[in-house]
Structure formats: structure tokens, C-alpha cells
Design an enzyme around this catalytic site. Structure first.
Site, PDB file in Angstrom:
ATOM      1  N   SER A 156     100.916 -50.765  40.662  1.00 26.70           N
ATOM      2  CA  SER A 156     100.939 -52.078  41.304  1.00 26.70           C
ATOM      3  C   SER A 156      99.707 -52.865  40.889  1.00 26.70           C
ATOM      4  CB  SER A 156     100.957 -51.919  42.822  1.00 26.70           C
ATOM      5  OG  SER A 156     100.679 -53.150  43.464  1.00 26.70           O
ATOM      6  N   SER A 157      99.831 -54.183  40.876  1.00 26.65           N
ATOM      7  CA  SER A 157      98.696 -55.033  40.510  1.00 26.65           C
ATOM      8  C   SER A 157      97.584 -54.973  41.547  1.00 26.65           C
ATOM      9  CB  SER A 157      99.154 -56.478  40.338  1.00 26.65           C
ATOM     10  OG  SER A 157      99.681 -56.985  41.557  1.00 26.65           O
ATOM     11  N   CYS A 158      97.865 -54.411  42.729  1.00 20.54           N
ATOM     12  CA  CYS A 158      96.832 -54.326  43.767  1.00 20.54           C
ATOM     13  C   CYS A 158      95.753 -53.301  43.428  1.00 20.54           C
ATOM     14  CB  CYS A 158      97.449 -54.014  45.127  1.00 20.54           C
ATOM     15  SG  CYS A 158      98.076 -52.333  45.281  1.00 20.54           S
ATOM     16  N   TYR A 186      97.019 -47.983  49.800  1.00 20.69           N
ATOM     17  CA  TYR A 186      98.097 -47.970  48.805  1.00 20.69           C
ATOM     18  C   TYR A 186      97.515 -48.072  47.399  1.00 20.69           C
ATOM     19  CZ  TYR A 186     102.286 -49.545  46.278  1.00 20.69           C
ATOM     20  OH  TYR A 186     103.316 -49.685  45.375  1.00 20.69           O
ATOM     21  N   LYS A 199      97.672 -45.457  44.072  1.00 24.16           N
ATOM     22  CA  LYS A 199      98.162 -45.839  42.747  1.00 24.16           C
ATOM     23  C   LYS A 199      97.108 -45.603  41.672  1.00 24.16           C
ATOM     24  CE  LYS A 199     102.334 -46.953  43.770  1.00 24.16           C
ATOM     25  NZ  LYS A 199     103.458 -46.157  43.228  1.00 24.16           N
ATOM     26  N   HIS A 206     108.019 -58.491  51.417  1.00 22.09           N
ATOM     27  CA  HIS A 206     107.112 -59.305  50.620  1.00 22.09           C
ATOM     28  C   HIS A 206     107.518 -60.775  50.707  1.00 22.09           C
ATOM     29  CE1 HIS A 206     106.304 -55.320  48.654  1.00 22.09           C
ATOM     30  NE2 HIS A 206     105.087 -55.778  48.818  1.00 22.09           N
TER      31      HIS A 206
END
Length: 321
Positions: free
Chosen positions: A107-109, A136, A140, A179
Site C-alpha cells: 500500500s502507498s501508506c 497497517y 506492509k 474508502h
């Protein structure tokens, strides 16, 4: 010639189901999937047995516990525990059973809260994360490093891709735990049915975000998985083994909200509540590495929103809560 046996973990989710659709369309592979009732990915023993008994050639690791800002804030323990456990079980059991090819979806997070825009792969671990989804994100990041570690120590071909904000068929349209795009689609659709004259959107509408349709995400996943080792390694580095997946194009939240309103047919007014938090001013992925590997997105945001709304209309009775 035997067909390549491909296990898609998380096949009922938005990304996993899109990968399954596209793999089956190829017609030259055997796609292996198991429902939660058949295979508990949180059980190390069950996952190990599955891999030992099924002679898997490739793994797409799309299984994860996911959710929006409310869910991440409310259930941080579940988000870090379940995601770490699932990916640990699958990556390690894939290795011990002899699977050489695996694609881990992140994920981009994973990038710092205040990362320079657009976010490059080398921004990883350079500053603090966004606190609301830190558990989260850390899970990742651990998945990326786990793939790197098995590659370094055992010579495996375990690759990682980091998508931008995704949307599309099989998205989660829960009124609280979804989302932004599915939440907006449901809100405007229900406002239209109720005859509401106004919809209030959170924030100023000024932040900029990037969105990728899940069918493009699936296509990018298959593309990266099947790149030759020579091409892949020539465009990555040992400590930068993950690849961003996105459009490289963003829009303001105001533009997104107005587009969703148009697509759903809501004719009332839109009011932005600037007292609500905006979050980061911009989140955009640098996708130059992916382009150099021969892949670019093909579904525009407006066209993707249209097909997503059509899917919502055809399936809304399944998530009427």
C-alpha cells in the site's frame, strides 16, 4: 504441457478477484483459490499443509485486513496482527514448499506522512508514518522486507508492488469502514433516492489524491509477476525491490466529489465542511520505475467511476446494511 498452478490469496477481495478474472481470461493457467472456510490464512499449520499438498508455481498475496481511516483507528491491533500473520504464513510456507515466484501487494501508506511528492520508492523508511494507519503500514513494510530477505538469503523471486488508492468492482461500500470513493458513491446514490437537496463532504476539498482502477491494478500485478529476472533486476535495486503502481495523475477531492455526484445523477448542492480534517495536502505516486518496466494505466478516473457505479447498482442488495 501442464498448466502453471497459481494461488491467489484473498481472491474474494477487490484486488484478488480482479487478478483471478484476468488470470482466468489468459486460459493457460490453473487458478487455485480457497474460501476462508476452507483455508484459514491466520493458521500457520493450515497454510503449511495447503502449500505442501498443492504443488503451487506462483503466488499472488492479495489477502489482507483492509479498511478506511475509521477502521484503522478503531482496530489497530487487528490490523497489525492479522496482516503480519497472513503474510508471514504465506511467504514462509511458499518458500519451504519450493515456490520460487511470489508477488506481495502492499500500500502507498508505507511512505512517510510528509514524503516529498510524488512519492518515490526510495522514500521508504526515511521519516515517520501517518499515525492513523501506522499499524497497517508497518505490517506492509515488514512484508516488503520479508520478501527482500528471502530473496537475499535463498535466491527466491519474491516481488512487491505498492498500489495507490484503489477502487472498482468488489469494493467495500460499508457506510463507515469504506474508502473515499465507495463511501461517496453510496452517499450520493442514497441522497439521490431520498431526494436530498444537499450533500455535505468532509474537508475543504483542496487535498489532491491519486486513484487507480482495480482492473488496472490486476493488469500491473500480472505484468510485474511475469517480467523476466533480467529485466526486473535491471530496473530495481536490492534495497528498493518494491515498485509503485499508480497513474501518476491526481485530482482534488473537490473534483472527485463533483465527478461522483455527476455519475450518480445527484442534482442537489454540494457543501464542503472545512471544519473537518483534510489529511495530507497531496499523495501522489512516482510511477517512473513501472513505466520503465513497460506498463501504464489505461482506465481514466471518470470511466472507472462509471463502471464502479454500475457494479454498485447491480450488487447493492448484497451490502444494504
Amino acid at each position: 504441457m501442464n498448466k502453471k498452478r497459481i494461488f491467489v490469496a484473498g481472491h474474494n477481495g477487490m484486488v484478488g478477484s480482479a487478478i483471478v478474472r484476468q488470470l482466468k481470461a489468459l486460459g493457460c493457467v490453473e487458478v487455485i483459490t480457497h474460501a476462508k472456510s476452507e483455508l484459514n490464512l491466520l493458521s500457520q499449520a493450515d497454510v503449511k499443509t495447503f502449500f505442501n499438498e498443492n504443488n503451487i508455481d506462483q503466488v499472488y498475496l492479495a489477502a489482507a485486513k483492509v479498511g478506511g481511516i475509521v477502521a484503522n483507528n478503531t482496530y489497530p491491533a487487528e490490523f497489525i496482527y492479522e496482516n503480519l500473520t497472513i503474510q508471514n504464513n504465506i511467504i514462509h510456507s511458499a518458500h519451504t514448499s519450493g515456490v520460487n515466484d511470489l508477488l506481495f501487494l502492499g500500500s502507498s501508506c508505507i511512505y512517510p506522512k510528509l514524503a516529498v511528492q510524488p512519492m518515490r520508492e526510495d522514500a521508504l523508511l526515511t521519516a515517520i508514518l501517518e499515525p492513523t494507519n501506522e499499524p497497517y503500514a508497518i505490517a506492509k513494510i515488514a512484508g516488503i522486507k520479508m520478501c527482500e530477505s528471502y530473496n537475499r538469503q535463498y535466491g527466491r523471486n519474491y516481488r512487491s508492488i505498492m498500489p495507490t488508492n484503489l477502487y472498482g468492482e468488489n469494493d467495500n461500500f460499508h457506510p463507515e469502514n469504506s474508502h473515499v470513493i465507495p463511501a461517496l458513491i453510496r452517499r450520493f446514490h442514497e441522497a439521490k433516492l431520498a431526494g436530498d437537496k444537499k450533500v455535505i463532504a468532509w474537508g475543504s476539498g483542496k487535498p489532491m489524491r491519486e486513484f487507480l482502477h482495480v482492473d488496472d491494478m490486476a493488469a500491473a500485478s500480472i505484468h510485474v509477476m511475469n517480467l523476466s529476472n533480467d529485466i526486473y533486476k535491471a530496473n530495481t535495486q536490492e534495497m528498493l525491490s518494491h515498485i509503485n503502481v499508480g497513474t501518476g495523475v491526481d485530482c482534488t477531492i473537490r473534483e472527485l466529489v463533483e465527478t461522483v455526484a455527476k455519475i450518480t445523477g445527484f442534482l442537489g448542492d454540494i457543501e464542503f465542511d472545512a471544519t473537518k480534517p483534510d489529511g495530507a495536502p497531496r499523495k501522489l505516486m512516482d510511477v517512473s520505475r513501472l513505466k520503465s518496466l513497460g506498463w501504464e494505466y489505461s482506465i481514466s478516473l471518470e470511466n472507472g467511476l462509471k463502471t464502479t457505479y454500475e457494479w454498485f447498482l447491480n450488487n447493492q442488495n448484497n451490502f444494504r446494511k
